[in-house]
Scaffold this motif. Structure first.
Motif: not given
Length: 376
Positions: A2, A17, A62, A366
């Motif tokens: 992440q 993300q 992302g 998320l």
């Protein structure tokens, strides 16, 4: 994996993300981010992200990459995979990281104690931000001091540079130094340095009503006033201002109050980052934006790297020791923990005597958080 991302158009909005695992190429190294600090200085990076290219250091993963950005942080990481002949697995690095689980770098100019990330997208960025220290090779390195180093080293390096700017210009002819946002750690680092300088003028710290007691308690300033009482400052004395806040209302009032005796203002930080950037009454011709990396580069040319490091490290060690006496370190659980307090950071609600350290783990998921900002 992440990473913590911020909406570049609305800095109060952030998200976590999920990111894919990167397969290492030739010469690349995978660094697992261990821990990093997050301070008001990081919000300044975001505010100046386009102007000073802070968004370019770590391109986001992302969707909508043009909308989201990654705020750089100072921290420590460990090499867990290496395709480099010069940087083996097990190395521990201090430097500029993304608020994420890992960073891929391409080591260049590797010495016994440092290296540069030679990644193509960082090639044109300020070299000081591309430098990583190989801390296991430092004499006397102790992990017990990592948090203080992350939180204070870079801030107090800026303090050192500001002290050098003022002293090198003979205080701009001033008889008093005003430091706006006196509770910020960079301000305090400067105040400690000025307190140790027998040639320094009288130093006044300006802060909000809620921080007056704290700023007085650390014994860094000769006197402390709230923003509400700044008109008590003696306007007959030549004055230099160091502004860490970008609070244009306060700055405008000060410039109007001091008039011709406002000799110079160094605009440094943005603790009041959402204030209007211009206001009536501010004397622009005697104000200048301060950028610490440029000052560092200039002094390194003039003094040489060895002398610069000797002077700056001596200063930083002294100011850090004084700050550590009252600093309370609050650990956050990964980027998820950072997300939970991010709104408070934007709103200036973190206590002045606290330092936030993010300890990385294996976060998943998320999340998005939004908020409006208000200032101290």
């Amino acid at each position: 994996m992440q990473e913590f991302q911020t909406n570049k158009a609305n800095l109060t909005q952030a998200r976590l993300q999920e990111t894919p695992v990167h397969t290492l190429g030739d010469g690349e190294v995978r660094v697992k981010v261990d821990r990093f600090a997050f301070t008001a200085n990081n919000i300044t990076y975001a505010v100046m992200g386009d102007q000073l290219r802070y968004w370019q250091f770590f391109p986001p993963n992302g969707d909508e990459p043009e909308k989201w950005g990654i705020i750089p942080v100072w921290g420590f990481g460990d090499v867990i995979e290496s395709n480099s002949d010069t940087l083996p697995v097990g190395e521990r690095l201090f430097g500029y990281f993304p608020p994420a689980n890992e960073l891929i770098i391409t080591p260049k100019r590797v010495t016994q104690t440092s290296l540069l990330d030679g990644s193509v997208h960082r090639a044109e960025l300020p070299p000081g931000y591309n430098l990583y220290q190989r801390v296991n090779h430092e004499r006397g390195y102790d992990r017990a001091h990592d948090d203080q180093r992350m939180l204070l080293f870079v801030l107090h390096l800026t303090s050192f540079c500001l002290h050098d700017l003022l002293k090198g210009n003979d205080w701009f002819g001033a008889e008093q130094v005003l430091i706006i946002s006196a509770s910020s750690k960079t301000s305090i680092g400067l105040a400690y340095g000025l307190a140790d300088d027998k040639d320094a003028p009288h130093v006044i710290g300006l802060t909000s009503n809620r921080h007056v007691d704290f700023v007085q308690s650390i014994d860094a300033y000769d006197s402390v006033l709230s923003y509400d009482t700044l008109e008590q400052i003696d306007a007959t004395k030549p004055t230099v201002i160091v502004d860490m806040s970008a609070n244009t209302d306060v700055l405008s009032r000060l410039h109007r109050h001091l008039g011709d005796n406002m000799r110079y203002t160094s605009n440094v930080g943005l603790t009041h980052w959402d204030e209007p950037r211009h206001a009536e009454g501010i004397i622009q011709e005697r104000s200048q934006q301060f950028f610490a990396p440029s000052h560092v580069q200039q002094r390194m040319k003039e003094w040489g790297p060895e002398e610069f490091n000797k002077r700056s490290i001596h200063y930083i060690m002294n100011s850090t020791a004084k700050t550590s006496a009252w600093l309370k370190i609050q650990e956050l659980d990964g980027v998820k923990g950072l997300l939970e307090v991010y709104k408070d950071i934007c709103e200036g609600k973190i206590a002045a005597d606290e330092g936030l350290v993010v300890v990385m783990g294996d976060d998943e998921g998320l999340v998005v958080v939004m908020g409006d900002s208000e200032k101290d």
